[in-house]
Design a protein around this motif. Structure first.
Motif, PDB file in Angstrom:
ATOM      1  N   GLY A 196      -8.263 -13.159   4.273  1.00  0.00           N
ATOM      2  CA  GLY A 196      -8.192 -11.809   3.718  1.00  0.00           C
ATOM      3  C   GLY A 196      -7.764 -10.780   4.745  1.00  0.00           C
ATOM      4  N   ALA A 197      -8.262 -10.933   5.976  1.00  0.00           N
ATOM      5  CA  ALA A 197      -7.880 -10.002   7.041  1.00  0.00           C
ATOM      6  C   ALA A 197      -6.399 -10.137   7.376  1.00  0.00           C
ATOM      7  N   PHE A 198      -5.905 -11.369   7.405  1.00  0.00           N
ATOM      8  CA  PHE A 198      -4.485 -11.580   7.676  1.00  0.00           C
ATOM      9  C   PHE A 198      -3.625 -11.001   6.553  1.00  0.00           C
ATOM     10  N   MET A 199      -4.062 -11.175   5.308  1.00  0.00           N
ATOM     11  CA  MET A 199      -3.297 -10.630   4.182  1.00  0.00           C
ATOM     12  C   MET A 199      -3.221  -9.109   4.262  1.00  0.00           C
ATOM     13  N   ALA A 200      -4.352  -8.482   4.576  1.00  0.00           N
ATOM     14  CA  ALA A 200      -4.366  -7.024   4.701  1.00  0.00           C
ATOM     15  C   ALA A 200      -3.446  -6.567   5.831  1.00  0.00           C
ATOM     16  N   GLU A 201      -3.453  -7.321   6.933  1.00  0.00           N
ATOM     17  CA  GLU A 201      -2.591  -6.979   8.064  1.00  0.00           C
ATOM     18  C   GLU A 201      -1.121  -7.094   7.681  1.00  0.00           C
ATOM     19  N   LEU A 202      -0.779  -8.149   6.949  1.00  0.00           N
ATOM     20  CA  LEU A 202       0.609  -8.334   6.530  1.00  0.00           C
ATOM     21  C   LEU A 202       1.068  -7.195   5.624  1.00  0.00           C
ATOM     22  N   TRP A 203       0.215  -6.803   4.697  1.00  0.00           N
ATOM     23  CA  TRP A 203       0.579  -5.739   3.757  1.00  0.00           C
ATOM     24  C   TRP A 203       0.803  -4.413   4.488  1.00  0.00           C
ATOM     25  N   GLU A 204      -0.038  -4.127   5.460  1.00  0.00           N
ATOM     26  CA  GLU A 204       0.093  -2.877   6.202  1.00  0.00           C
ATOM     27  C   GLU A 204       1.273  -2.914   7.172  1.00  0.00           C
ATOM     28  N   ALA A 205       1.568  -4.079   7.720  1.00  0.00           N
ATOM     29  CA  ALA A 205       2.556  -4.176   8.795  1.00  0.00           C
ATOM     30  C   ALA A 205       3.988  -4.368   8.307  1.00  0.00           C
ATOM     31  N   LEU A 206       4.168  -4.863   7.083  1.00  0.00           N
ATOM     32  CA  LEU A 206       5.508  -5.257   6.648  1.00  0.00           C
ATOM     33  C   LEU A 206       6.030  -4.398   5.494  1.00  0.00           C
ATOM     34  N   PRO A 207       6.893  -3.436   5.781  1.00  0.00           N
ATOM     35  CA  PRO A 207       7.528  -2.661   4.702  1.00  0.00           C
ATOM     36  C   PRO A 207       8.331  -3.558   3.763  1.00  0.00           C
ATOM     37  N   THR A 208       8.923  -4.614   4.312  1.00  0.00           N
ATOM     38  CA  THR A 208       9.720  -5.522   3.478  1.00  0.00           C
ATOM     39  C   THR A 208       8.858  -6.187   2.412  1.00  0.00           C
ATOM     40  N   LEU A 209       7.628  -6.520   2.768  1.00  0.00           N
ATOM     41  CA  LEU A 209       6.715  -7.130   1.805  1.00  0.00           C
ATOM     42  C   LEU A 209       6.321  -6.127   0.728  1.00  0.00           C
ATOM     43  N   ARG A 210       6.043  -4.901   1.137  1.00  0.00           N
ATOM     44  CA  ARG A 210       5.650  -3.870   0.171  1.00  0.00           C
ATOM     45  C   ARG A 210       6.791  -3.548  -0.788  1.00  0.00           C
ATOM     46  N   ILE A 211       8.020  -3.565  -0.281  1.00  0.00           N
ATOM     47  CA  ILE A 211       9.175  -3.302  -1.142  1.00  0.00           C
ATOM     48  C   ILE A 211       9.388  -4.452  -2.123  1.00  0.00           C
ATOM     49  N   LEU A 212       9.243  -5.680  -1.631  1.00  0.00           N
ATOM     50  CA  LEU A 212       9.551  -6.850  -2.450  1.00  0.00           C
ATOM     51  C   LEU A 212       8.556  -7.055  -3.582  1.00  0.00           C
ATOM     52  N   VAL A 213       7.267  -6.883  -3.306  1.00  0.00           N
ATOM     53  CA  VAL A 213       6.252  -7.153  -4.335  1.00  0.00           C
ATOM     54  C   VAL A 213       5.388  -5.926  -4.593  1.00  0.00           C
TER      55      VAL A 213
END
Length: 206
Positions: free
Chosen positions: A89-106
């Protein structure tokens, strides 16, 4: 499970041995729960005091306070005190905050929630496999999030008939949709690998 993976589970033998193994397993399970609560009780509901006796009551056999203390010490020593530091869960939260590409894609309605749901489904299913313990949590999280992104995109493409770039899809069979999803999510997969400092998670998308 991590404890027995490290120290090895005793061979099954007579009925008395099986009962003893069951008691030890319960002691360790309760100890793991107690340790988890100690690490996370400040952020998980009900945010209230949990007394030792409440843990002892969970075991089907008579469990003394000394058994709980000894079991917790055994678990910590077996795992070299490396517990509670990182979670998927901590890694997922970090990925969401750190990656604009992920936020744009999903970032569409239900997109990121769907990715997390899929990732947790895979992780929970994998808990029954002892080989899981050979891999770092960062790699497991990267693999399951990548898988979740693909599943969510395939579902969205099938519903809308368009890919992530807004282009119409001429083929809407599962294989074609998955191919389109892999192409659109390639940048996100590479970003995930870079953020978590892992070499490759492409095998999970085969």
């Amino acid at each position: 499970m991590r404890y027995f993976h490290v120290v090895g589970a005793p061979d099954k033998g007579e009925e008395d041995d099986d009962e003893a193994l069951e008691a030890v397993t319960w002691d360790l399970a309760v100890a793991c729960l107690a340790l988890s609560v100690k690490f996370h009780r400040d952020v998980l509901f009900p945010l209230d005091v949990i007394y030792a006796q409440e843990f002892l009551d969970l075991a089907p056999h008579r469990m003394e306070f000394a058994n709980l203390e000894n079991a917790q010490r055994d678990v910590l020593e077996a795992l070299a005190f490396r517990v509670g530091s990182v979670t998927p869960g901590a890694f997922m939260a970090e990925l969401w905050e750190a990656l604009p590409t992920l936020r744009i894609l999903v970032g569409f309605d239900g997109g990121w929630d769907g990715v997390q749901d899929k990732a947790w489904d895979v992780l929970c299913d994998a808990l029954q496999q002892q080989d899981l313990l050979r891999f770092p949590i960062s790699l497991l999280t990267a693999a399951t999030v990548t898988q979740g992104v693909l599943e969510v995109l395939v579902k969205r493409y099938k519903a809308t008939g368009m890919n992530g770039r807004g282009k119409s899809l001429s083929k809407r069979d599962t294989a074609s949709l998955r191919k389109a999803a892999k192409k659109c999510s390639r940048g996100v997969r590479l970003d995930i690998q870079e953020v978590l400092q892992i070499s490759d998670v492409s095998g999970v998308n085969a």
